[in-house]
Write an enzyme that holds these catalytic residues in place. Structure first.
Site, short mmCIF file in Angstrom:
data_model
loop_
_atom_site.label_atom_id
_atom_site.label_comp_id
_atom_site.label_asym_id
_atom_site.label_seq_id
_atom_site.Cartn_x
_atom_site.Cartn_y
_atom_site.Cartn_z
N ARG A 14 2.55 -3.93 -13.00
CA ARG A 14 1.48 -3.79 -13.99
C ARG A 14 1.56 -2.47 -14.75
O ARG A 14 0.93 -2.27 -15.77
CB ARG A 14 0.11 -3.89 -13.30
CG ARG A 14 -0.25 -5.30 -12.87
CD ARG A 14 -1.42 -5.30 -11.92
NE ARG A 14 -1.05 -4.86 -10.58
CZ ARG A 14 -1.91 -4.73 -9.56
NH1 ARG A 14 -3.19 -4.97 -9.75
NH2 ARG A 14 -1.48 -4.35 -8.37
N ARG A 321 8.04 28.79 -24.44
CA ARG A 321 8.88 27.83 -23.73
C ARG A 321 9.47 28.41 -22.44
O ARG A 321 9.34 29.59 -22.17
CB ARG A 321 9.96 27.31 -24.68
CG ARG A 321 9.34 26.46 -25.81
CD ARG A 321 10.36 26.10 -26.86
NE ARG A 321 11.57 25.58 -26.26
CZ ARG A 321 12.76 25.57 -26.88
NH1 ARG A 321 12.88 26.07 -28.11
NH2 ARG A 321 13.81 25.08 -26.28
C1 UD1 Z 1 -4.04 -3.35 -2.76
C2 UD1 Z 1 -4.86 -4.19 -1.79
C3 UD1 Z 1 -6.22 -4.44 -2.45
C4 UD1 Z 1 -6.90 -3.11 -2.72
C5 UD1 Z 1 -6.00 -2.18 -3.56
C6 UD1 Z 1 -6.60 -0.79 -3.54
C7 UD1 Z 1 -3.26 -5.61 -0.58
C8 UD1 Z 1 -2.70 -6.95 -0.43
N1 UD1 Z 1 -4.17 -5.43 -1.55
O1 UD1 Z 1 -3.90 -4.12 -3.92
O2 UD1 Z 1 -7.03 -5.22 -1.58
O3 UD1 Z 1 -8.12 -3.31 -3.40
O4 UD1 Z 1 -4.68 -2.10 -3.00
O5 UD1 Z 1 -5.94 0.07 -4.43
O6 UD1 Z 1 -2.90 -4.72 0.14
N2 UD1 Z 1 3.50 -1.75 -1.65
C9 UD1 Z 1 4.54 -1.75 -0.77
N3 UD1 Z 1 5.27 -2.90 -0.62
C10 UD1 Z 1 4.98 -4.02 -1.30
C11 UD1 Z 1 3.90 -4.02 -2.18
C12 UD1 Z 1 3.16 -2.87 -2.33
O7 UD1 Z 1 4.84 -0.74 -0.14
O8 UD1 Z 1 5.69 -5.01 -1.11
C13 UD1 Z 1 2.77 -0.49 -1.89
C14 UD1 Z 1 2.82 -0.10 -3.35
O9 UD1 Z 1 3.94 0.71 -3.62
C15 UD1 Z 1 1.49 0.60 -3.55
C16 UD1 Z 1 0.60 0.02 -2.48
O10 UD1 Z 1 1.42 -0.64 -1.55
O11 UD1 Z 1 1.61 1.99 -3.38
C17 UD1 Z 1 -0.41 -0.93 -3.06
O12 UD1 Z 1 0.27 -1.97 -3.74
P1 UD1 Z 1 -0.31 -2.66 -5.03
O13 UD1 Z 1 0.62 -3.71 -5.45
O14 UD1 Z 1 -0.74 -1.66 -6.01
O15 UD1 Z 1 -1.60 -3.36 -4.39
P2 UD1 Z 1 -2.91 -3.81 -5.13
O16 UD1 Z 1 -2.66 -5.11 -5.81
O17 UD1 Z 1 -3.44 -2.70 -5.94
CA CA Z 2 -2.82 -0.72 -6.41
#
Ligand code: UD1
Ligand code: CA
Length: 445
Positions: A14, A321
């Protein structure tokens, strides 16, 4: 010692960026660095899970004393997938030396942090360890819950977390969201991580599914209500801009408390690496990065980067700078300084001073330019004490101007000038009488 795991393996789609999300900066410092530094204030035992752009991220954080893991994003995507990568033979595999002690302790706790919440502080993190429960999770009540997982609460008890993409229209209206920090008893994590599946809209393993499972098993799940100004998750560039405003305000407030005057601080950008000493004043519209400002005044709309400014007045609209050191000097509008050491000088207007060293009592006239680049290499300009450089002088580097020299306005200086001399290079002025009237005939009546 408590354990902290930072999840930072996700693709950050996103964000719509080539740069990995967690390397985007707030006030010039990468999001992930803030989180790591705050975590290390709480415990020495910090693990981080990476995957997307693994090498690039690893390179950025390699100086921190933390343990880096790699998630198998193809096989186990999602925040739950990140933790699956840390399991081995049904045990939570955290090989850091420090954890050995925690393993033996019955109530070892593991705190999980999303890597995209750069506003979190050690003070907030500590609160999670103080609550007695099997799971402590963080919730926020938001007017605009968009982008977060919704938390279903019934009779004051957390029931489950529903991800935005899986939520029904009614569920989307829930104002309570999951802030993305959880503190688990270690054995609770070990029990539930292997039970996660990916039967959801995103076909990901959601860490958040543990909550519903634990509630069904009657475990003690507590919710800690937190504020978005500390827990905001960054998913888009708009989120990034809002978080940067909060971070920059924190930084500015800290310096104002230490005695820095700021005129209309909401218009000033000060990065995470800048420092101030003694009474300083920063006028509106200034940008200050990686610099040290000591007892100086920086006037409106000046930009200062990687410089040391001591007992000086800079601007308005000056650009300083990297690698510049300006001491007891006055630098005026539209003056650009780069990699120069200026000691007790005046350069009031419209000049470029690059790769130069200028000593005390010297005055640089308007429009002076150090011609430091010949298209291939950069060269130095050295100017001694009490030199008067007339306006519109070009100093063709390398060049040395010794003490007590007078350079006449409009000169091109391509030789070293010995102490006490006058340097003048001018095409003699020619005056053609009545030329104007001949040239503009029609006006001549
Ligand atoms: C996540 C939560 C959501 C919460 C939100 C808060 C889950 C499923 N959802 O959603 O409930 O409201 O955070 O900010 O956890 N990451 C990994 N591996 C992956 C995917 C993500 O390490 O495969 C890490 C990302 O790098 C990131 C964090 O986990 O730092 C959160 O991932 P993101 O995809 O932003 O989760 P949200 O959809 O925001
Ligand atoms: Ca997030």
């Amino acid at each position: 010692m408590p354990q902290i795991i930072i999840l930072a393996a996700g693709k950050g789609t996103r964000m719509k960026s080539k740069i990995p999300k967690i390397l985007h900066t707030l006030c010039n410092k990468a999001m992930i660095e803030y989180i790591i530094e705050e975590s290390l204030k709480v415990t020495k035992s910090v693990d981080i899970v990476l995957a997307h752009k693994f090498k690039e991220v690893k390179q950025k954080i390699q100086t921190y004393n933390i343990k880096i893991h790699k998630q198998n994003l193809e096989k186990f995507p999602g925040t739950g997938g990140a933790l699956i990568s840390l399991m081995e033979n049904g045990k939570f595999h955290l090989p850091s030396e420090k954890l050995k002690t925690a393993k033996k302790t019955k109530n070892a706790k593991v705190l999980i942090l999303n890597g995209d919440m750069p506003l979190i502080t050690s003070k907030e993190i500590k609160k999670f360890f103080e609550i007695d429960a099997d799971i402590v999770m963080s919730i926020m009540k938001l007017d605009n819950p968009d982008g977060y997982g919704r938390v279903l609460i019934e009779n004051g008890e957390v029931k489950k977390i529903i991800e935005q993409k899986d939520a029904s229209e009614n569920e989307l209206k829930i104002p309570f969201v999951n802030a993305g920090v959880y503190c688990f008893k270690k054995e609770v994590l070990e029990k539930y991580i292997p039970l996660l599946d990916n039967k959801n809209a995103q076909k990901e393993y959601y860490l958040t599914d543990i909550i519903e499972m634990a509630v069904k098993d009657n475990l003690k799940v507590k919710a800690l209500e937190v504020k978005e100004e500390d827990f905001k998750g960054i998913n888009s560039k708009k989120d990034l801009a809002e978080a940067e405003r909060i971070m920059c305000n924190r930084i500015k407030n800290r310096w104002m408390q230490k005695g820095v005057i700021m005129r209309l601080p909401q218009t000033i950008f000060i990065d995470a690496y800048s420092e101030f000493e003694g009474e300083c004043e920063i006028e509106s519209g200034c940008i200050i990065k990686k610099s040290k400002i000591i007892e100086s005044k920086i006037k409106a709309n000046s930009v200062i980067e990687e410089a040391i400014i001591k007992k000086s007045e800079i601007g308005p609209m000056a650009r300083i700078r990297p690698k510049s050191e300006i001491i007891e000097s006055k630098i005026g509008n539209f003056v650009e300084v780069k990699a120069s050491r200026l000691n007790d000088i005046k350069a009031g207007h419209l000049s470029y001073l690059g790769d130069s060293e200028i000593d005390s009592g010297t005055n640089i006239g308007a429009g002076t330019i150090t011609c430091n680049y010949d298209g291939k290499k950069k060269y130095k300009t050295k100017i001694g004490k009490n030199v008067f450089v007339g306006s519109d002088t070009q100093l063709i580097a390398p060049v040395i101007i010794e003490d007590d020299v007078l350079i006449a306005a409009g000169s091109t200086v391509n030789k070293n000038i010995p102490k006490g001399s006058l340097a003048i290079s001018r095409v003699p002025l020619k005056i053609v009488k009545n030329f104007y009237y001949k040239f503009f005939k029609e006006k001549d009546e």
